[in-house]
Write a protein that holds these residues in place. Structure first.
Motif, short mmCIF file in Angstrom:
data_model
loop_
_atom_site.label_atom_id
_atom_site.label_comp_id
_atom_site.label_asym_id
_atom_site.label_seq_id
_atom_site.Cartn_x
_atom_site.Cartn_y
_atom_site.Cartn_z
N LEU A 44 0.92 -1.16 -0.17
CA LEU A 44 0.16 0.03 0.10
C LEU A 44 0.97 1.16 0.19
O LEU A 44 0.56 2.15 -0.61
N ASN A 45 1.83 1.39 0.85
CA ASN A 45 2.94 2.34 0.78
C ASN A 45 3.63 2.67 -0.48
O ASN A 45 3.68 3.85 -0.92
N LEU A 46 3.81 1.66 -0.99
CA LEU A 46 4.66 1.39 -2.46
C LEU A 46 3.63 2.19 -3.31
O LEU A 46 4.15 3.10 -4.12
N ARG A 47 2.44 1.65 -3.42
CA ARG A 47 1.45 2.15 -4.41
C ARG A 47 1.29 3.78 -4.10
O ARG A 47 1.21 4.62 -5.00
N GLY A 104 -7.65 11.24 -2.08
CA GLY A 104 -8.87 10.32 -2.19
C GLY A 104 -8.38 8.91 -2.72
O GLY A 104 -9.02 7.81 -2.04
N SER A 105 -7.23 8.76 -3.43
CA SER A 105 -6.74 7.82 -3.79
C SER A 105 -6.02 6.99 -2.75
O SER A 105 -6.14 5.48 -2.57
N MET A 106 -5.23 7.75 -1.84
CA MET A 106 -4.87 6.91 -0.63
C MET A 106 -5.86 6.61 0.21
O MET A 106 -5.66 5.34 0.66
N LYS A 107 -6.93 7.22 0.43
CA LYS A 107 -7.96 6.59 1.26
C LYS A 107 -8.58 5.58 0.71
O LYS A 107 -8.70 4.63 1.41
N SER A 108 -8.88 5.32 -0.59
CA SER A 108 -9.44 4.31 -1.01
C SER A 108 -8.71 3.11 -1.10
O SER A 108 -8.98 2.01 -0.77
N TRP A 109 -7.15 3.33 -1.36
CA TRP A 109 -6.27 2.31 -1.14
C TRP A 109 -6.26 1.68 0.14
O TRP A 109 -6.08 0.51 0.62
N THR A 110 -6.39 2.55 1.02
CA THR A 110 -6.16 2.28 2.48
C THR A 110 -7.53 1.32 3.16
O THR A 110 -7.39 0.44 3.69
N ARG A 111 -8.53 1.86 2.58
CA ARG A 111 -9.84 1.03 2.88
C ARG A 111 -10.02 -0.22 2.12
O ARG A 111 -10.48 -1.07 2.85
N PHE A 112 -9.58 -0.22 1.11
CA PHE A 112 -9.72 -1.48 0.30
C PHE A 112 -8.77 -2.57 -0.01
O PHE A 112 -9.00 -3.56 -0.22
N SER A 113 -7.43 -2.00 0.29
CA SER A 113 -6.25 -2.99 0.00
C SER A 113 -5.84 -3.63 1.08
O SER A 113 -5.38 -4.82 1.01
N ILE A 114 -5.73 -2.96 2.25
CA ILE A 114 -5.20 -3.66 3.65
C ILE A 114 -6.14 -4.81 4.11
O ILE A 114 -5.25 -6.03 4.27
N ILE A 115 -7.48 -4.95 4.10
CA ILE A 115 -8.19 -5.92 4.80
C ILE A 115 -8.27 -6.96 3.56
O ILE A 115 -8.81 -6.69 2.73
#
Length: 116
Positions: A44-47, A104-115
């Motif tokens: 996620l951080n790399l993206r 917005g893209s960071m928030k969406s990656w955080t919400r949908f990528s980690i879990i």
């Protein structure tokens, strides 16, 4: 879940952990979960770094092109003060829009990528 939680947090259940030698079992589970989650966070951080770098590069390129063009137009007398102010306001608006897209893209990656 409450039983497992009490095993890990209550002092009264420590004897049960020692009796059945569950410490190593819980440590192995925790280690596997931690490693898997840590890999997701790194991805996620790399993206986010790549996306933010692209946005910053685009902002810099846009700022350079607009600055170069406006200075050239001011020198030739084709740009008035009002036009320069309008151009500056449009640059500020584009910059804020790009920042919102990035956030917005960071928030969406955080919400949908980690879990998983």
């Amino acid at each position: 879940m409450s039983y497992v939680n009490s095993l890990l947090t209550d002092r009264h259940h420590q004897a049960e952990l020692r009796t059945y030698d569950l410490n190593e079992y819980f440590q192995n589970i925790w280690k596997r979960l931690y490693i898997a989650l840590n890999k997701k966070v790194v991805q996620l951080n790399l993206r986010n770094v790549i996306l933010n770098s692209i946005v910053i590069l685009f902002e810099g390129l846009l700022f350079f092109v607009v600055s170069y063009t406006s200075v050239k137009m001011i020198i030739t007398g084709k740009l008035s003060v009002g036009g320069f102010i309008a151009l500056t306001q449009s640059i500020v608006m584009v910059n804020s829009l790009l920042e919102e897209i990035s956030e917005g893209s960071m928030k969406s990656w955080t919400r949908f990528s980690i879990i998983p």
